[in-house]
Design an enzyme around this catalytic site. Structure first.
Site, PDB file in Angstrom:
ATOM      1  N   SER A  36      41.194  84.942  39.973  1.00 18.77           N
ATOM      2  CA  SER A  36      41.789  85.505  38.722  1.00 18.77           C
ATOM      3  C   SER A  36      40.515  86.426  38.422  1.00 18.77           C
ATOM      4  O   SER A  36      40.481  87.198  36.712  1.00 18.77           O
ATOM      5  CB  SER A  36      42.033  84.074  37.991  1.00 18.77           C
ATOM      6  OG  SER A  36      43.191  83.859  37.893  1.00 18.77           O
ATOM      7  N   LYS A  39      41.943  89.987  37.230  1.00 15.13           N
ATOM      8  CA  LYS A  39      42.759  90.297  35.767  1.00 15.13           C
ATOM      9  C   LYS A  39      41.436  91.109  34.848  1.00 15.13           C
ATOM     10  O   LYS A  39      41.740  91.759  34.128  1.00 15.13           O
ATOM     11  CB  LYS A  39      42.795  88.725  35.261  1.00 15.13           C
ATOM     12  CG  LYS A  39      43.602  88.116  36.226  1.00 15.13           C
ATOM     13  CD  LYS A  39      43.727  86.023  35.524  1.00 15.13           C
ATOM     14  CE  LYS A  39      44.371  85.473  36.784  1.00 15.13           C
ATOM     15  NZ  LYS A  39      45.014  84.162  36.121  1.00 15.13           N
ATOM     16  N   TYR A  76      50.721  91.419  42.176  1.00 17.85           N
ATOM     17  CA  TYR A  76      49.342  90.130  41.532  1.00 17.85           C
ATOM     18  C   TYR A  76      48.918  88.998  43.015  1.00 17.85           C
ATOM     19  O   TYR A  76      47.732  88.981  42.867  1.00 17.85           O
ATOM     20  CB  TYR A  76      49.980  89.450  40.700  1.00 17.85           C
ATOM     21  CG  TYR A  76      49.543  87.759  39.710  1.00 17.85           C
ATOM     22  CD1 TYR A  76      48.340  87.750  38.882  1.00 17.85           C
ATOM     23  CD2 TYR A  76      49.384  86.761  41.334  1.00 17.85           C
ATOM     24  CE1 TYR A  76      47.503  87.088  38.512  1.00 17.85           C
ATOM     25  CE2 TYR A  76      48.620  85.070  40.565  1.00 17.85           C
ATOM     26  CZ  TYR A  76      47.559  86.078  39.581  1.00 17.85           C
ATOM     27  OH  TYR A  76      47.120  84.419  38.699  1.00 17.85           O
ATOM     28  N   TYR A  89      39.829  79.582  30.802  1.00 14.86           N
ATOM     29  CA  TYR A  89      41.301  79.061  30.576  1.00 14.86           C
ATOM     30  C   TYR A  89      41.123  77.449  29.290  1.00 14.86           C
ATOM     31  O   TYR A  89      40.465  77.782  28.228  1.00 14.86           O
ATOM     32  CB  TYR A  89      41.888  78.272  31.711  1.00 14.86           C
ATOM     33  CG  TYR A  89      41.961  79.309  32.771  1.00 14.86           C
ATOM     34  CD1 TYR A  89      43.118  79.766  32.983  1.00 14.86           C
ATOM     35  CD2 TYR A  89      41.005  78.826  34.636  1.00 14.86           C
ATOM     36  CE1 TYR A  89      42.952  81.078  33.974  1.00 14.86           C
ATOM     37  CE2 TYR A  89      41.801  80.058  35.598  1.00 14.86           C
ATOM     38  CZ  TYR A  89      42.002  80.578  35.377  1.00 14.86           C
ATOM     39  OH  TYR A  89      42.407  81.862  36.384  1.00 14.86           O
ATOM     40  N   VAL A 109      40.291  80.587  41.110  1.00 12.19           N
ATOM     41  CA  VAL A 109      39.942  79.689  41.448  1.00 12.19           C
ATOM     42  C   VAL A 109      39.591  79.956  42.523  1.00 12.19           C
ATOM     43  O   VAL A 109      39.185  78.964  43.500  1.00 12.19           O
ATOM     44  CB  VAL A 109      41.616  79.053  42.170  1.00 12.19           C
ATOM     45  CG1 VAL A 109      41.465  78.514  39.857  1.00 12.19           C
ATOM     46  CG2 VAL A 109      42.240  79.993  42.521  1.00 12.19           C
TER      47      VAL A 109
HETATM   48  N1  GLU Z   1      45.816  84.005  41.988  1.00 12.49           N
HETATM   49  C1  GLU Z   1      45.484  82.641  41.521  1.00 12.49           C
HETATM   50  C2  GLU Z   1      46.412  82.114  40.604  1.00 12.49           C
HETATM   51  O1  GLU Z   1      47.701  82.013  40.182  1.00 12.49           O
HETATM   52  C3  GLU Z   1      45.044  83.098  40.082  1.00 12.49           C
HETATM   53  C4  GLU Z   1      44.449  81.097  39.298  1.00 12.49           C
HETATM   54  C5  GLU Z   1      42.656  81.375  38.969  1.00 12.49           C
HETATM   55  O2  GLU Z   1      42.297  82.484  39.968  1.00 12.49           O
HETATM   56  O3  GLU Z   1      42.049  80.744  38.085  1.00 12.49           O
HETATM   57  O4  GLU Z   1      46.876  80.882  40.891  1.00 12.49           O
END
Ligand code: GLU
Length: 301
Positions: A61, A64, A188, A236, A254
């Protein structure tokens, strides 16, 4: 700085509880949790590293942040009609608020919001073209060429991305996705599967610094706004906790990485694959807490 980073890395490797490696993406479950790397790229161009700072990991993420910068570059303020700027207080892949808020995700850093920024950035290009532009942006920001997508990780996520597909279809039903969920998810999952080392990530983060030495890829106003979103939404439902403990804008993934920006000072990347209950790196967060306390780097003076 070098002594501090080595002390942080040594202390982390002695920790008993290292958190839990993400296993909902099967390929990530294979990563050895006994690792921690940390790098600091200072505003004036120095680089300090300790621990496993040269080991590539899945940025997940953290991608992003780069995609948000590119989506804003493409459509500017119009992006905010399709995605909000408020913390969600929910897990990264939650669908809960989407129904109440009619398919407009709370912010660009939860999965639903990131699918919107990916869709925006994709526009009418092919996933291959968009991913090429993203990699070029990250290479330009870091001045590092050796940055790639791990196809096995991308495939592994795509095969198990049921929740993300649900989010995409749900938003599409509200007209808040221009491309098909297949195209958006394909893009994505590949952006999340970009691999970088702590050194490369710390260097790349310099594009968000507000100093004249930093790479100038986005405007100063945009840097401030991206930093503000990282501060309020970058972890988050653990964003408040990270702000309280570290006091700097950060974005987690993650894969266990965290990119932290200390305005005027430097860009910090820390990585340790074990996660806490929020899905953020456990030892990485603890390392950043010590780092911020020892250096005094904080946006609160
Ligand atoms: N590729 C992961 C997902 O969409 C990213 C989530 C993350 O890194 O927090 O579940």
């Amino acid at each position: 700085m070098q002594d501090l980073l080595e002390d942080i890395a040594a202390r982390a490797l002695g920790a008993e509880d290292r958190g839990k490696v993400a296993d909902y993406i099967p390929e990530l479950a294979k990563v050895d949790p006994n690792q921690l790397g940390i790098s600091v790229a200072t505003a004036d161009g120095e680089l300090f590293s300790a621990g496993n700072a040269q080991t590539p990991f899945s940025i997940q993420s953290i991608s992003k942040v780069f995609v948000l910068a590119l989506a804003l570059g493409q459509v500017g303020e119009a992006l905010w009609k399709r995605v909000g700027r408020e913390p969600s207080g929910q897990a990264f892949d939650s669908i809960l608020l989407l129904e109440r808020e009619k398919g407009i995700p709370r912010n660009p850093f939860i999965n639903a919001g990131a699918l919107v920024t990916t869709d925006t950035f994709l526009g009418s290009a092919s996933p291959r073209e968009a991913l090429g532009a993203l990699i070029r942006f990250i290479r330009a920001a870091s001045d590092q060429e050796d940055i790639h997508i791990n196809d096995a990780v991308a495939r592994s996520e795509l095969e198990t991305a049921h929740r993300n597909f649900a989010l995409a279809h749900y938003m599409r039903s509200y007209g808040n996705l221009q491309n098909s969920p297949d195209l958006v998810l394909g893009t994505y999952c590949h952006q999340c599967a970009i691999e970088m080392t702590c050194e490369q990530l710390a260097l790349a983060g310099r594009f968000l610094l507000d100093t004249s030495d930093a790479p100038s890829l986005v405007s100063p106003v945009r840097k401030r706004r991206i930093n503000a979103l990282m501060m309020t939404c970058g972890h988050y439902d653990g964003s408040g906790d990270f702000a309280f403990r570290v006091g700097l804008p950060g974005k987690s993934g993650v894969g266990g990485g965290i990119l932290v920006i200390a305005p005027g000072r430097g860009s910090v990347a820390v990585w340790s694959p074990g996660l806490n209950g929020y899905g953020n790196s456990k030892l990485g967060t603890e390392a950043m807490e010590v780092f911020a306390r020892k250096t005094g780097w904080s946006i609160f003076g």
